[in-house]
Design an enzyme around this catalytic site. Structure first.
Site, PDB file in Angstrom:
ATOM      1  N   GLU A 336       0.886  -1.179   0.000  1.00  0.00           N
ATOM      2  CA  GLU A 336       0.000   0.000   0.000  1.00  0.00           C
ATOM      3  C   GLU A 336       0.906   1.206   0.000  1.00  0.00           C
ATOM      4  OE1 GLU A 336      -1.586   3.343   1.311  1.00  0.00           O
ATOM      5  OE2 GLU A 336      -1.523   2.172   3.173  1.00  0.00           O
ATOM      6  N   CYS A 370      -2.058   8.230   4.320  1.00  0.00           N
ATOM      7  CA  CYS A 370      -2.114   7.860   2.903  1.00  0.00           C
ATOM      8  C   CYS A 370      -3.469   8.199   2.296  1.00  0.00           C
ATOM      9  CB  CYS A 370      -1.852   6.366   2.747  1.00  0.00           C
ATOM     10  SG  CYS A 370      -0.276   5.813   3.428  1.00  0.00           S
TER      11      CYS A 370
END
Length: 585
Positions: A336, A370
């Site tokens: 990720e 994020c």
């Protein structure tokens, strides 16, 4: 029914007290060290079910509350005892190399801890130790493996919540609420829900059996070791990147981020106290290119569990591909990475909700999530109200050190991040096609503080609309009210990322339309809610395109990546001939 397995027997020894003030318990901590090779019968006396799992309740930390007092005491104690020293941990042993680096408190620039750095030789020892522990750990009954992580969750929830939060606040610059939802609740949820998902995986068996046949599937750990490379911004991610593969019977080499060393080490201590055997998870801080590069060149490398930058992840993927002939198996790659997450506002949206949700998404934890919103597309018809709301609400935000609980925005992680974010703000100030609506100031004299900044641009391809900043900067593009569909198409092509996206609309047709048009722009999609805040057990997290492999942390999908299934067919009845009826004349 009895199955013959290798017994998991071990001896224990006290763990050296490298951090005397930080030990999680007043009693000596023991971790399993060495294993015997005794073979014995392991009775299968029941099919066990893990306890009912619920999300960890959030504590409010209101003034005068018991949890606020406990957290303040933990912060005071940790600050008084700093700086600490964090060792390398291999096979349960704390190792010193003499090569020492520092983790700083970003609120003060003072050293929070020093830590040992592993070299390639020590990495080799860590890998060999993990491989030696693999067979016994995989053979341990699932109920016993799961118990380690369920116990760790309870220890964190009850006994060590405030210690880990304090380390996260002081080391990673999180305010109280951000530390609570990360270092406490999310990590607890990872440990508990992963056990539930693993149980569901093991129970997934073939639905049919032909007469005289018993079909079954076992979910083996990967053959080799898993490398976990964790980021600074979430203590919970650091804990989960190693724990998820380990729960499924894998052994792990964990490379923590330099800016999260102290909190990550406490996570390891909790796992060891919960009963994780020595060698199952090796803790090897050190130079990232050296540690990671050497790990990827080992023939027993079986998987990468990564959270970090897109550029680094792409390089690691290329390196794995180049090394493919070295490996025993095709390695599993789970990552990720970044995001250029958007709030897409339809003309029917509730303007006040757009303002409040955008302020939270863009500026919580200084935009260092994020999933943080860094771009917003607003129709001309709503812009006056949203513009006034952004100025009003952002102007209320208090900025300062984590020790002042009233601060909504605290420091960015380090000087490099400060300078990078500052450069984008200065670029916008000098641009002819953009303006600073609110914010735009910064100060690194004592800590790395950047005030929440909103940029408005007339250029749909303005630099801050396209590039990931990872800081408290939100860029707004105002579009013609009758061009919603065109603007969605524009936004879809503006960024290579596809992590999170939020759509704001009150009209149901617009929600259906926007949801369909934005289908591939994110792995996590929100309707009338901010683009951050995924909860384990509720919104599995992960994105696609340049944002990662979308293997959904906090879901069974992630755990499936850490097992290799074996189908077993057992025949109970002998055949009488090799000839089939179709072969008869």
């Amino acid at each position: 029914m009895f199955a013959v397995v290798r017994a998991l027997c071990y001896k224990s020894r006290p763990l050296p007290r490298t951090l005397p003030r930080l030990l999680l318990s007043s009693t000596p901590l023991t971790v399993p060290r060495t294993y015997s090779t005794v073979t014995m019968a392991n009775p299968q006396l029941g099919h066990f079910s893990i306890p009912n799992i619920e999300n960890e309740p959030l504590k409010a930390y209101a003034p005068g509350s018991a949890e606020r007092k406990a957290l303040q005491a933990a912060l005071d104690e940790m600050q008084a005892g700093a700086p600490y020293h964090v060792p390398i941990v291999i096979n349960g042993k704390q190792i010193k190399t003499g090569k020492v680096a520092e983790q700083y408190n970003p609120s003060t620039k003072q050293v929070l801890c020093t830590y040992e750095e592993a070299d390639v030789q020590l990495l080799g020892q860590a890998i060999e130790g993990a491989l030696a522990a693999r067979a016994k750990w995989e053979a341990m009954p699932f109920a016993d493996r799961a118990a380690v992580f369920l116990k760790a969750a309870d220890l964190l929830a009850v006994k060590y919540r405030y210690k880990l939060m304090a380390a996260t606040m002081l080391g990673q610059g999180k305010n109280v609420w951000q530390a609570e939802i990360d270092a406490a609740c999310e990590l607890i949820d990872f440990w508990r829900f992963n056990a539930q998902y693993a149980q569901e995986i093991y129970r997934t068996q073939p639905p049919k059996n032909a007469p005289g046949i018993w079909n079954r599937v076992e979910y083996r750990a990967l053959e080799g070791f898993v490398l976990a490379v964790s980021p600074f911004n979430f203590t919970a991610i650091g804990g989960n990147l190693g724990s998820a593969p380990a729960l499924m019977g894998n052994v792990v080499v964990w490379k923590p981020a330099p800016a999260a060393i102290l909190s990550n080490y406490i996570v390891l201590e909790i796992l060891h106290e919960a009963g994780l055997p020595a060698g199952v998870m090796q803790f090897v801080p050190g130079d990232a290119p050296a540690i990671v590069g050497a790990s990827l060149q080992h023939p027993e490398f079986a998987g990468l569990h990564f959270t970090g930058s897109t550029a680094v992840f792409k390089k690691l993927w290329r390196d794995i591909g180049n090394n493919i002939d070295l490996y025993k198996n095709y390695p599993r790659i789970v990552g990720e990475t970044g995001g250029k997450n958007m709030h897409m506002v339809h003309p029917s949206a509730n303007a006040q909700q757009v303002v409040l949700q955008s302020v939270r998404s863009a500026f919580e934890y200084q935009g260092q999530k994020c999933s943080a919103c860094s771009r917003a597309y607003v129709p001309e018809s709503l812009w006056p109200e949203i513009k006034a709301g952004l100025v009003r609400e952002v102007s209320k935000i208090k900025v300062g050190p984590v020790t002042d609980f009233a601060n909504f925005v605290t420091p960015v992680i380090n000087q490099f991040a400060f300078d990078k974010i500052k450069s984008y703000i200065e670029f916008a100030k000098a641009a002819k096609d953009a303006e600073i609506l609110v914010g735009g100031t910064y100060d690194d004299s004592k800590g790395y503080f950047i005030h929440p900044t909103v940029i408005v641009t007339t250029n749909p391809h303005f630099k801050t609309l396209e590039e990931e900043i990872f800081g408290p900067v939100l860029t707004v593009y105002v579009y013609p009210t009758d061009q919603f569909v065109e603007t969605v198409a524009l936004a879809d092509k503006t960024s290579p990322y596809a992590l999170t996206c939020a759509l704001f609309a009150q009209d149901r047709d617009a929600i259906v339309l926007g949801t369909n048009l934005l289908r591939n722009t994110s792995g996590n999609f929100y309707v009338n809610d901010k683009s951050t805040g995924a909860v384990v057990g509720q919104q599995p997290f992960g994105g696609s395109r340049a944002s990662g492999t979308n293997d959904k942390a906090g879901a069974a999908a992630n755990l499936f990546r850490w097992v290799s299934a074996r189908s077993i067919k057992e025949n109970f009845l002998p055949i009488e001939d090799f000839i089939y009826p179709s072969n008869l004349a």
